[in-house]
Design an enzyme around this catalytic site. Structure first.
Site, PDB file in Angstrom:
ATOM      1  N   ARG A   1      -3.417  -5.661   8.360  1.00 31.19           N
ATOM      2  CA  ARG A   1      -4.459  -4.796   8.932  1.00 31.19           C
ATOM      3  C   ARG A   1      -5.518  -5.629   9.636  1.00 31.19           C
ATOM      4  O   ARG A   1      -5.927  -5.341  10.764  1.00 31.19           O
ATOM      5  CB  ARG A   1      -5.139  -3.991   7.822  1.00 31.19           C
TER       6      ARG A   1
ATOM      7  N   ASP B   1       0.838  -1.195   0.000  1.00 29.36           N
ATOM      8  CA  ASP B   1       0.000   0.000   0.000  1.00 29.36           C
ATOM      9  C   ASP B   1       0.876   1.250   0.000  1.00 29.36           C
ATOM     10  O   ASP B   1       2.015   1.225   0.493  1.00 29.36           O
ATOM     11  CB  ASP B   1      -0.910   0.016   1.232  1.00 29.36           C
TER      12      ASP B   1
ATOM     13  N   ASP C   1      -6.726   0.605   9.052  1.00 27.59           N
ATOM     14  CA  ASP C   1      -5.412   1.202   9.330  1.00 27.59           C
ATOM     15  C   ASP C   1      -5.608   2.665   9.718  1.00 27.59           C
ATOM     16  O   ASP C   1      -6.741   3.152   9.841  1.00 27.59           O
ATOM     17  CB  ASP C   1      -4.467   1.040   8.132  1.00 27.59           C
TER      18      ASP C   1
ATOM     19  N   TYR D   1       6.981  -8.755   8.348  1.00 28.66           N
ATOM     20  CA  TYR D   1       6.524  -7.387   8.616  1.00 28.66           C
ATOM     21  C   TYR D   1       6.794  -7.001  10.066  1.00 28.66           C
ATOM     22  O   TYR D   1       6.841  -7.860  10.959  1.00 28.66           O
ATOM     23  CB  TYR D   1       5.011  -7.262   8.390  1.00 28.66           C
TER      24      TYR D   1
END
Length: 293
Positions: free
Chosen positions: A173, A38, A80, A66
């Site tokens: 998310r 993103d 988010d 991550y």
């Protein structure tokens, strides 16, 4: 130029923006990325150049690593920090041990429902298109795998950082929201950085502002790095010549049934082979690259 360029994607750009910029610098249209990030997320984004674009699906399929910051006490429409808050609640005084225990419960195969603000297609349209119109649609569940999920640090009473190693298709998310739900409070993902894709880590990456044609040539990694997770099939010079013509073979003695193999001659990745789907006892090429010039 044939190879893998591990890029550190900055915040504010889409993955396609990065591909477009590298195409211009490398003076080639043959550039593809290996898993969308993103715009507000930074991190490892391996790019495939030249012949290596044939490897995009195989690198996309690797595990991702991550570091995510979870904010407890509020949920948003996008799951988010970019979305409007849709629910708030007081956060109990959770101990660090309680948070660690909640993370442990998500390790292994889990079921996720993709967020409305995502690129998943339902009835031919992206979910985010429905979301922007205020239309709620039934979203398909998906199975993903969390290989590791560890607590990194407590930032404040309602915020903590965690490290996730997961399969492709995992929405971090949604994982943050589900962790909050497990704890009994609304939650969302405050920040996210992708620190690894397969064998590519931050230390392997180059930043966009440092790129020019000469730098790309120097930093380009061999195609074999993209498929180092696949078993190797070492071939003879005669077999290498046949492979370049797309030849099928009898199953080699060292073959791992069901796995895609890298056909390698003298350290050079020539092709990817798999079991023939219709002719037992034979293997056939999935991708053929040929020898380096």
């Amino acid at each position: 130029m044939d190879g893998i360029l591990p890029l550190w994607k900055p915040k504010g750009l889409t993955s396609h923006d990065c591909v477009f910029k590298v195409r211009k610098i490398a003076q080639t249209k043959k550039v593809g990325h290996t898993g969308t990030l993103d715009p507000e997320v930074e991190g490892v984004l391996p790019l495939c150049l030249g012949k290596a674009t044939k490897l995009v699906p195989f690198l996309t399929d690797t595990t991702k690593t991550y570091e995510a910051v979870v904010r407890l006490g509020s949920s948003t429409e996008t799951e988010d920090a970019t979305g409007d808050i849709v629910e708030s609640a007081e956060v109990p005084d959770f101990t660090t041990e309680t948070i660690k225990e909640s993370l442990a419960s998500f390790i292994g195969e889990i079921t996720q429902v993709p967020p409305m603000y995502s690129a998943v297609k339902v009835k031919g349209r992206r979910l985010y298109e429905y979301a922007r119109e205020g239309v709620e649609v039934e979203r398909p569940e998906r199975q993903v795998y969390i290989h590791a999920l560890s607590f990194l640090e407590r930032i404040d009473a309602t915020t903590f950082k965690m490290k996730v190693i997961c399969s492709k298709g995992t929405y971090i998310r949604t994982l943050c929201v589900d962790i909050g739900r497990f704890l009994g409070v609304p939650a969302h993902m405050k920040e996210l950085v992708r620190t690894g894709t397969g064998d590519f880590q931050e230390e392997h990456c180059t930043r966009l502002e440092d790129l020019d044609y000469a730098t790309i040539s120097r930093k380009l990694l061999p195609m074999e790095r993209a498929v180092s997770h696949l078993p190797k099939w070492e071939v003879t010079e005669e077999e290498a010549e046949w492979i370049e013509n797309g030849q099928r073979f009898n199953v080699p003695d060292t073959w791992e049934a069901g796995a895609i193999h890298c056909a390698v001659y003298d350290g050079d990745l020539l092709a990817l082979y798999q079991d023939h789907p219709e002719k037992p006892g034979l293997i056939k090429p999935v991708r053929v690259f040929g020898r380096k010039q």
